[in-house]
Structure formats: C-alpha cells, structure tokens
Design a protein around this motif. Structure first.
Motif, PDB file in Angstrom:
ATOM      1  N   ASN A 117      34.394  11.723  29.096  1.00 21.61           N
ATOM      2  CA  ASN A 117      34.898  12.598  30.156  1.00 21.61           C
ATOM      3  C   ASN A 117      36.417  12.591  30.228  1.00 21.61           C
ATOM      4  O   ASN A 117      37.019  13.441  30.872  1.00 21.61           O
ATOM      5  CB  ASN A 117      34.303  12.198  31.503  1.00 21.61           C
ATOM      6  N   ILE A 131      36.862   3.355  32.972  1.00 19.93           N
ATOM      7  CA  ILE A 131      36.357   2.859  31.691  1.00 19.93           C
ATOM      8  C   ILE A 131      35.068   3.585  31.328  1.00 19.93           C
ATOM      9  O   ILE A 131      34.877   3.997  30.180  1.00 19.93           O
ATOM     10  CB  ILE A 131      36.155   1.331  31.735  1.00 19.93           C
ATOM     11  N   GLU A 132      34.188   3.779  32.310  1.00 16.29           N
ATOM     12  CA  GLU A 132      32.949   4.517  32.049  1.00 16.29           C
ATOM     13  C   GLU A 132      33.251   5.980  31.716  1.00 16.29           C
ATOM     14  O   GLU A 132      32.636   6.566  30.829  1.00 16.29           O
ATOM     15  CB  GLU A 132      32.015   4.433  33.252  1.00 16.29           C
ATOM     16  N   GLU A 133      34.198   6.565  32.427  1.00 18.48           N
ATOM     17  CA  GLU A 133      34.587   7.955  32.145  1.00 18.48           C
ATOM     18  C   GLU A 133      35.102   8.091  30.715  1.00 18.48           C
ATOM     19  O   GLU A 133      34.763   9.034  30.011  1.00 18.48           O
ATOM     20  CB  GLU A 133      35.668   8.418  33.130  1.00 18.48           C
ATOM     21  N   TYR A 181      34.369   6.015  28.200  1.00 17.47           N
ATOM     22  CA  TYR A 181      33.236   5.753  27.308  1.00 17.47           C
ATOM     23  C   TYR A 181      32.360   6.991  27.129  1.00 17.47           C
ATOM     24  O   TYR A 181      31.951   7.320  26.027  1.00 17.47           O
ATOM     25  CB  TYR A 181      32.396   4.586  27.842  1.00 17.47           C
ATOM     26  N   TYR A 182      32.074   7.683  28.215  1.00 19.55           N
ATOM     27  CA  TYR A 182      31.188   8.847  28.159  1.00 19.55           C
ATOM     28  C   TYR A 182      31.898  10.117  27.690  1.00 19.55           C
ATOM     29  O   TYR A 182      31.293  11.176  27.621  1.00 19.55           O
ATOM     30  CB  TYR A 182      30.513   9.080  29.510  1.00 19.55           C
ATOM     31  N   GLU A 240      32.390   7.308  38.739  1.00 21.37           N
ATOM     32  CA  GLU A 240      32.311   6.205  37.789  1.00 21.37           C
ATOM     33  C   GLU A 240      33.698   5.601  37.587  1.00 21.37           C
ATOM     34  O   GLU A 240      34.713   6.207  37.921  1.00 21.37           O
ATOM     35  CB  GLU A 240      31.767   6.722  36.462  1.00 21.37           C
ATOM     36  N   SER A 241      33.722   4.413  37.022  1.00 20.79           N
ATOM     37  CA  SER A 241      35.014   3.793  36.743  1.00 20.79           C
ATOM     38  C   SER A 241      35.710   4.552  35.620  1.00 20.79           C
ATOM     39  O   SER A 241      35.077   5.276  34.851  1.00 20.79           O
ATOM     40  CB  SER A 241      34.821   2.327  36.341  1.00 20.79           C
TER      41      SER A 241
END
Length: 95
Positions: free
Chosen positions: A12, A5-7, A9-10, A2-3
């Motif tokens: 991680n 930014i997604e990491e 957000y989630y 994932e990007s």
C-alpha cells in the motif's frame, strides 16, 4: 488503520512513487530534456540511435541504482536518529 510496516508489506506504500508539479522546475527540465532528445534522435543514423538507446538504458540503470543507495542511506540515517532520540531520552530520564 494498519501500521506503516504492514502498509509497506502489503504494497500500500511504494517508496519509489513520487509526484511532481507539472508547472514546476522539474517539469520544465523534463520538457527540455525531452525536446533535446527528440532533436538529437532526428539527426542520428539508425546505428547511432541504437547506440544512443543503449546509452540511455545504461544511464537509467545507474540512476536507479543511485536512487536505491540514497533511499537506503536516508532510511538508515532516519533510524539512527530515531534510536538516538529514544536512547538519549531514556538516559536523561534515569539521571
């Protein structure tokens, strides 16, 4: 993958997580602080211990606020540097 930014957000990626070498300077200073705090606490009355605890809580809160400010300023600077790199590249390509 994932990007980033997604990491983020989630959950991680946790920007405030950090590790340190247990044999480094940071660890040495932490040991000194802990040892001196224990010695000081042994010498205090219960009322003084309560006051000292409040003092430690306050300094910890201030330290946290300072870390947030430093992180924010560093992040903004990084973004500005990145933006300038892209803008400068685009302007050079047009010339």
């Amino acid at each position: 993958m994932e990007s980033i930014i997604e990491e983020l957000y989630y959950g991680n990626i946790t920007p405030s997580d950090r590790s340190f070498c247990r044999t480094g300077e940071y660890a040495h200073i932490m040991q000194l602080v802990t040892r001196n705090e224990e010695k000081l606490t042994e010498a205090l009355t219960e009322v003084q211990k309560e006051t000292f605890g409040k003092f430690k809580d306050g300094t910890s809160e201030l330290s946290g606020m300072t870390e947030v400010t430093a992180f924010t300023l560093g992040f903004k600077l990084g973004l500005r540097l990145t933006a300038e790199a892209f803008i400068s590249s685009d302007q050079r390509l047009k010339a």
